[in-house]
Structures are given as C-alpha cells and as structure tokens.
Motif scaffolding. Structure first.
Motif, PDB file in Angstrom:
ATOM      1  N   THR A  91       6.162  -1.600  20.297  1.00 16.98           N
ATOM      2  CA  THR A  91       6.545  -1.304  19.068  1.00 16.98           C
ATOM      3  C   THR A  91       5.394  -2.081  18.186  1.00 16.98           C
ATOM      4  N   ALA A  92       5.039  -1.584  17.601  1.00 22.41           N
ATOM      5  CA  ALA A  92       3.830  -2.482  16.430  1.00 22.41           C
ATOM      6  C   ALA A  92       4.251  -1.618  14.744  1.00 22.41           C
ATOM      7  N   VAL A  93       3.324  -2.390  13.706  1.00 21.97           N
ATOM      8  CA  VAL A  93       2.890  -1.723  13.029  1.00 21.97           C
ATOM      9  C   VAL A  93       1.413  -1.243  13.394  1.00 21.97           C
ATOM     10  N   TYR A  94       1.498   0.047  13.349  1.00 19.93           N
ATOM     11  CA  TYR A  94       0.136   1.212  13.637  1.00 19.93           C
ATOM     12  C   TYR A  94      -0.692   1.098  12.203  1.00 19.93           C
ATOM     13  N   TYR A  95      -2.090   1.032  11.768  1.00 18.16           N
ATOM     14  CA  TYR A  95      -2.391   1.262  11.340  1.00 18.16           C
ATOM     15  C   TYR A  95      -3.922   1.638  11.435  1.00 18.16           C
ATOM     16  N   CYS A  96      -4.284   2.567  10.559  1.00 17.37           N
ATOM     17  CA  CYS A  96      -5.233   3.554  10.743  1.00 17.37           C
ATOM     18  C   CYS A  96      -6.884   2.978  10.255  1.00 17.37           C
ATOM     19  N   ALA A  97      -7.697   2.763  10.549  1.00 17.26           N
ATOM     20  CA  ALA A  97      -8.816   2.607   9.882  1.00 17.26           C
ATOM     21  C   ALA A  97     -10.037   3.148   9.704  1.00 17.26           C
ATOM     22  N   ALA A  98     -10.981   3.473   8.800  1.00 18.11           N
ATOM     23  CA  ALA A  98     -12.957   4.133   9.080  1.00 18.11           C
ATOM     24  C   ALA A  98     -13.322   3.273   8.873  1.00 18.11           C
ATOM     25  N   GLY A  99     -14.260   3.218   9.727  1.00 15.90           N
ATOM     26  CA  GLY A  99     -15.566   2.507   9.410  1.00 15.90           C
ATOM     27  C   GLY A  99     -17.315   3.826   9.636  1.00 15.90           C
ATOM     28  N   ALA A 100     -18.119   2.949   8.884  1.00 15.75           N
ATOM     29  CA  ALA A 100     -19.426   3.742   8.268  1.00 15.75           C
ATOM     30  C   ALA A 100     -19.634   4.280   9.486  1.00 15.75           C
ATOM     31  N   TYR A 101     -19.777   2.205  10.335  1.00 16.40           N
ATOM     32  CA  TYR A 101     -20.582   2.678  11.569  1.00 16.40           C
ATOM     33  C   TYR A 101     -20.275   2.018  12.774  1.00 16.40           C
ATOM     34  N   TYR A 102     -20.335   1.801  13.876  1.00 13.99           N
ATOM     35  CA  TYR A 102     -19.771   1.713  15.039  1.00 13.99           C
ATOM     36  C   TYR A 102     -19.536  -0.122  15.087  1.00 13.99           C
ATOM     37  N   GLY A 103     -18.175  -0.017  15.234  1.00 10.49           N
ATOM     38  CA  GLY A 103     -17.636  -1.799  15.591  1.00 10.49           C
ATOM     39  C   GLY A 103     -17.335  -2.192  14.418  1.00 10.49           C
ATOM     40  N   GLN A 104     -17.483  -1.585  13.056  1.00  9.63           N
ATOM     41  CA  GLN A 104     -17.217  -2.010  11.928  1.00  9.63           C
ATOM     42  C   GLN A 104     -16.355  -0.858  10.533  1.00  9.63           C
ATOM     43  N   TRP A 105     -15.011  -1.827  10.379  1.00  5.94           N
ATOM     44  CA  TRP A 105     -13.732  -0.929  10.428  1.00  5.94           C
ATOM     45  C   TRP A 105     -14.248  -1.437   8.239  1.00  5.94           C
ATOM     46  N   ASP A 106     -14.220  -0.442   7.684  1.00  4.28           N
ATOM     47  CA  ASP A 106     -14.201  -0.775   6.188  1.00  4.28           C
ATOM     48  C   ASP A 106     -13.024  -0.689   5.133  1.00  4.28           C
ATOM     49  N   VAL A 107     -12.360   0.574   6.019  1.00  3.92           N
ATOM     50  CA  VAL A 107     -11.240   1.143   5.179  1.00  3.92           C
ATOM     51  C   VAL A 107     -10.212   0.709   6.584  1.00  3.92           C
ATOM     52  N   TRP A 108      -9.087   0.395   5.297  1.00  2.60           N
ATOM     53  CA  TRP A 108      -7.613   0.505   6.668  1.00  2.60           C
ATOM     54  C   TRP A 108      -6.642   0.981   5.247  1.00  2.60           C
ATOM     55  N   GLY A 109      -5.890   1.756   6.488  1.00  2.00           N
ATOM     56  CA  GLY A 109      -4.575   1.773   5.977  1.00  2.00           C
ATOM     57  C   GLY A 109      -3.209   0.693   5.634  1.00  2.00           C
ATOM     58  N   LYS A 110      -2.150   1.373   4.466  1.00  2.00           N
ATOM     59  CA  LYS A 110      -1.166  -0.175   4.783  1.00  2.00           C
ATOM     60  C   LYS A 110       0.148   0.002   6.057  1.00  2.00           C
ATOM     61  N   GLY A 111      -0.591   1.184   7.622  1.00  2.00           N
ATOM     62  CA  GLY A 111       0.315   0.972   8.140  1.00  2.00           C
ATOM     63  C   GLY A 111       1.800   1.640   8.269  1.00  2.00           C
ATOM     64  N   THR A 112       2.046   1.350   9.029  1.00 10.60           N
ATOM     65  CA  THR A 112       3.896   3.266   9.777  1.00 10.60           C
ATOM     66  C   THR A 112       4.521   1.801  10.516  1.00 10.60           C
ATOM     67  N   GLN A 113       5.450   2.175  10.580  1.00  3.93           N
ATOM     68  CA  GLN A 113       5.689   0.653  11.733  1.00  3.93           C
ATOM     69  C   GLN A 113       6.349   1.620  12.773  1.00  3.93           C
ATOM     70  N   VAL A 114       6.584   1.175  13.903  1.00  8.79           N
ATOM     71  CA  VAL A 114       6.762   2.315  14.938  1.00  8.79           C
ATOM     72  C   VAL A 114       8.120   1.337  15.653  1.00  8.79           C
ATOM     73  N   THR A 115       8.733   1.895  15.866  1.00  5.49           N
ATOM     74  CA  THR A 115       9.601   0.843  17.191  1.00  5.49           C
ATOM     75  C   THR A 115      10.051   1.682  18.611  1.00  5.49           C
ATOM     76  N   VAL A 116       9.899   1.076  19.207  1.00  2.00           N
ATOM     77  CA  VAL A 116      10.123   1.216  20.923  1.00  2.00           C
ATOM     78  C   VAL A 116      11.867   0.826  20.980  1.00  2.00           C
ATOM     79  N   SER A 117      13.156   1.704  20.989  1.00  2.00           N
ATOM     80  CA  SER A 117      14.186   0.597  22.050  1.00  2.00           C
ATOM     81  C   SER A 117      13.813   0.725  23.626  1.00  2.00           C
ATOM     82  N   SER A 118      14.581  -0.353  23.948  1.00  2.00           N
ATOM     83  CA  SER A 118      14.942  -0.205  25.401  1.00  2.00           C
ATOM     84  C   SER A 118      16.125   1.273  26.026  1.00  2.00           C
TER      85      SER A 118
END
Length: 118
Positions: A91-118
């Motif tokens: 359970t978390a907000v999941y974000y997508c990211a894009a990076g031009a170089y290894y280990g570097q993240w330049d652009v981020w999305g706003k996220g989408t909520q994932v909730t896992v119930s037990s």
C-alpha cells in the motif's frame, strides 16, 4: 521533456493483482530510463523497479522480486507495472519517473494510490 501521467491504481484485496500504466507525452520517451517508485504513509519514497531505454536492463527491489514486472512500449510511450500477489505492505502512492541518465530522475508523475486490504 516528457510529462508523465499514472493510472491503474485502486483498492485490491491481498493476493490480488493490479497493472499500473504511465503514459508519457512527447517524442523523446524512448531516450529515457523509466522507473516506478512508491511512498507509504510516514515513510520515504523508495524505488520499486526501473527499466532502461530499450527494456533490456531491469532492476527490482527485493521486496517485489518475483511479484512485480516492469515493461515498456516505446511505440505507445507507456511504461507498465504489473503487480501480482499484492500484500498490505505494498500500500502506497506509486510514482512513475523518467531519467535521462542512469541513477538520475528528471521527471515525475503525480502518483496513483494503491491500497491493499488484508
């Protein structure tokens, strides 16, 4: 520079599956490494998985190995995260990211909520 929009989050029971999508605008998507991150309440953002420009190289956090799969379709400017056997601790907000170089993240999305119930 690309812009990223995530979709596919929601509420699912433990053991279930979800597929997240991240759609990128612009014509340079194939030049970016792509990653999925997540942030749970009260915790720092952590990397879940990443995939290189051509999809040849992938990395997974130990906590999701064997359950999550990242893929990309450069023709559709989209990266996916297939999540199986979900656990409440996913359970978390999941974000997508894009990076031009290894280990570097330049652009981020706003996220989408994932909730896992037990």
């Amino acid at each position: 520079q690309v812009q990223l929009v995530e979709s596919g989050g929601g509420l699912v029971q433990a053991g279930g599956s979800l597929r997240l999508s991240c759609a990128a605008s612009g014509r340079t998507f194939s030049t970016y490494n792509m990653g999925w991150f997540r942030q749970a309440p009260g915790k720092e953002r952590e990397i879940v998985t990443r995939i290189d420009r051509r999809g040849d190289g992938q990395y997974y956090a130990d906590s999701v190995k064997g359950r999550f799969t990242i893929s990309r379709d450069n023709a559709k400017n989209t990266v996916y995260l297939q999540m199986n056997t979900l656990k409440p601790e996913d359970t978390a907000v999941y974000y997508c990211a894009a990076g031009a170089y290894y280990g570097q993240w330049d652009v981020w999305g706003k996220g989408t909520q994932v909730t896992v119930s037990s």
